[in-house]
Scaffold this active site. Sequence first.
Site, PDB file in Angstrom:
ATOM      1  CE  LYS A   1      10.098   4.683  -1.535  1.00  0.00           C
ATOM      2  NZ  LYS A   1       9.474   3.377  -0.948  1.00  0.00           N
TER       3      LYS A   1
ATOM      4  CE1 TYR B   1       9.802   7.806   0.362  1.00  0.00           C
ATOM      5  CE2 TYR B   1       9.709   8.948  -1.941  1.00  0.00           C
ATOM      6  CZ  TYR B   1       9.151   8.061  -0.942  1.00  0.00           C
ATOM      7  OH  TYR B   1       8.221   7.470  -1.472  1.00  0.00           O
TER       8      TYR B   1
HETATM    9  P1  NAP Z   1       1.757   5.363   5.004  1.00  0.00           P
HETATM   10  O1  NAP Z   1       0.454   5.710   4.809  1.00  0.00           O
HETATM   11  O2  NAP Z   1       2.680   6.352   5.575  1.00  0.00           O
HETATM   12  O3  NAP Z   1       2.180   3.998   5.443  1.00  0.00           O
HETATM   13  C1  NAP Z   1       3.245   3.547   5.861  1.00  0.00           C
HETATM   14  C2  NAP Z   1       3.283   2.099   6.094  1.00  0.00           C
HETATM   15  O4  NAP Z   1       4.563   1.517   6.318  1.00  0.00           O
HETATM   16  C3  NAP Z   1       2.508   1.923   7.668  1.00  0.00           C
HETATM   17  O5  NAP Z   1       1.653   0.528   7.354  1.00  0.00           O
HETATM   18  C4  NAP Z   1       3.620   1.722   8.489  1.00  0.00           C
HETATM   19  O6  NAP Z   1       3.356   0.920   9.683  1.00  0.00           O
HETATM   20  C5  NAP Z   1       4.588   0.798   7.689  1.00  0.00           C
HETATM   21  N1  NAP Z   1       5.938   1.151   8.018  1.00  0.00           N
HETATM   22  C6  NAP Z   1       6.752   2.370   8.372  1.00  0.00           C
HETATM   23  N2  NAP Z   1       7.989   1.915   8.849  1.00  0.00           N
HETATM   24  C7  NAP Z   1       8.082   0.551   9.039  1.00  0.00           C
HETATM   25  C8  NAP Z   1       9.033  -0.461   9.497  1.00  0.00           C
HETATM   26  N3  NAP Z   1      10.403   0.088   9.996  1.00  0.00           N
HETATM   27  N4  NAP Z   1       8.632  -1.733   9.506  1.00  0.00           N
HETATM   28  C9  NAP Z   1       7.424  -2.153   9.077  1.00  0.00           C
HETATM   29  N5  NAP Z   1       6.416  -1.412   8.523  1.00  0.00           N
HETATM   30  C10 NAP Z   1       6.909  -0.206   8.581  1.00  0.00           C
HETATM   31  O7  NAP Z   1       2.693   5.216   3.539  1.00  0.00           O
HETATM   32  P2  NAP Z   1       2.121   5.114   1.990  1.00  0.00           P
HETATM   33  O8  NAP Z   1       1.852   6.245   1.372  1.00  0.00           O
HETATM   34  O9  NAP Z   1       0.953   3.754   1.976  1.00  0.00           O
HETATM   35  O10 NAP Z   1       3.399   4.484   1.237  1.00  0.00           O
HETATM   36  C11 NAP Z   1       3.534   3.170   0.980  1.00  0.00           C
HETATM   37  C12 NAP Z   1       4.813   2.857   0.277  1.00  0.00           C
HETATM   38  O11 NAP Z   1       4.635   3.382  -1.032  1.00  0.00           O
HETATM   39  C13 NAP Z   1       6.082   3.563   0.810  1.00  0.00           C
HETATM   40  O12 NAP Z   1       7.174   2.748   0.451  1.00  0.00           O
HETATM   41  C14 NAP Z   1       6.262   4.776  -0.081  1.00  0.00           C
HETATM   42  O13 NAP Z   1       7.393   5.275   0.102  1.00  0.00           O
HETATM   43  C15 NAP Z   1       5.478   4.436  -1.346  1.00  0.00           C
HETATM   44  N6  NAP Z   1       5.015   5.645  -2.157  1.00  0.00           N
HETATM   45  C16 NAP Z   1       4.143   6.288  -1.867  1.00  0.00           C
HETATM   46  C17 NAP Z   1       3.789   7.343  -2.661  1.00  0.00           C
HETATM   47  C18 NAP Z   1       2.606   8.151  -2.421  1.00  0.00           C
HETATM   48  O14 NAP Z   1       1.920   9.135  -2.730  1.00  0.00           O
HETATM   49  N7  NAP Z   1       1.505   7.848  -1.333  1.00  0.00           N
HETATM   50  C19 NAP Z   1       4.050   7.686  -3.986  1.00  0.00           C
HETATM   51  C20 NAP Z   1       5.438   6.880  -4.242  1.00  0.00           C
HETATM   52  C21 NAP Z   1       5.874   5.892  -3.591  1.00  0.00           C
HETATM   53  P3  NAP Z   1       2.434   1.702  10.872  1.00  0.00           P
HETATM   54  O15 NAP Z   1       0.924   2.107  10.665  1.00  0.00           O
HETATM   55  O16 NAP Z   1       2.477   0.676  12.120  1.00  0.00           O
HETATM   56  O17 NAP Z   1       3.253   3.138  11.202  1.00  0.00           O
END
Ligand code: NAP
Length: 249
Positions: A162, A158
């Site tokens: 990133k 990851y």
């Molecule tokens: P999440 O709640 O797990 O949601 C992930 C989303 O990505 C879902 O809509 C999922 O679709 C979609 N997805 C996964 N694989 C995919 C693919 N191959 N093609 C198209 N869509 C795909 O994640 P989140 O926490 O909102 O994170 C969103 C972004 O922010 C990510 O890039 C993550 O690395 C980044 N981020 C998050 C945090 C945090 O603290 N949450 C911190 C830093 C960075 P489905 O619903 O259909 O599975």
Amino acid sequence: MDNQELKGRVSLVTGASRGLGKAIAIRLASLGSKVAINYVARDEEAAAVAKEIESKGGEAIVIKANVADADAVKPMIRQITDKCGRIDILVNNAGIVKDSLLLRMPDEAWDDVINTNLRGAYLCTKFAMRSMMENSWGRIINISSLAGLLGNAGQANYSAAKGGLIAFTKAVAREAGARNITSNVICPGFITTDMTDKLPQEAKSMILSRIALKRFGTPQDVAELVAFLASERAGYITGQVICIDGGVV
Ligand code: NAP
């Protein structure tokens, strides 16, 4: 009512069925943009996001496509430009984690995380940028992570994806700048979503103790920053890495 500063714009938000992507899609729509909601598996959640946008007078289309697969991304982009005429704003948000200490990491966990988080952004940007170039206007906003700057134990895959996204953002900023396209990358800290829900309470408490504002972030906190970067007001900001982490100091 919100201002309509994105009226006439068309946005694609990847991974918009849940979490950050959902909040970003709803926020961009509230500012007048038509929004394409991409996701990979959860049909009902994605449809519910579109419904929420439409119930508030906005416009949304829902597109299921694996961002890591060029044969899915190309038709997705075509579908948006056919239906909406253009793509102005691309938010590369889709992401997954498959955590493991490096010595035990299955090759598949490395490949899946790199493919979704980094190759996905590469493919979506490559195919969406043509429309931006034709219109001499564009906003590319990539969602990286503090892990991409600092590296996290147990997340070599990851962190590499990133970190790669950060360098990718800067290269795109140089390539696309002359066409009035900005490319910026956001590094969220800990935001409350499905992705972070899974962490053990002990890890959450340790992270919280390092956050100056003494709370975890919300998807809406990140959506506000995306909305600003997508707007006309951010037209002279490109190639930048912007952390939104409540002050991890
Ligand atoms: P999440 O709640 O797990 O949601 C992930 C989303 O990505 C879902 O809509 C999922 O679709 C979609 N997805 C996964 N694989 C995919 C693919 N191959 N093609 C198209 N869509 C795909 O994640 P989140 O926490 O909102 O994170 C969103 C972004 O922010 C990510 O890039 C993550 O690395 C980044 N981020 C998050 C945090 C945090 O603290 N949450 C911190 C830093 C960075 P489905 O619903 O259909 O599975």
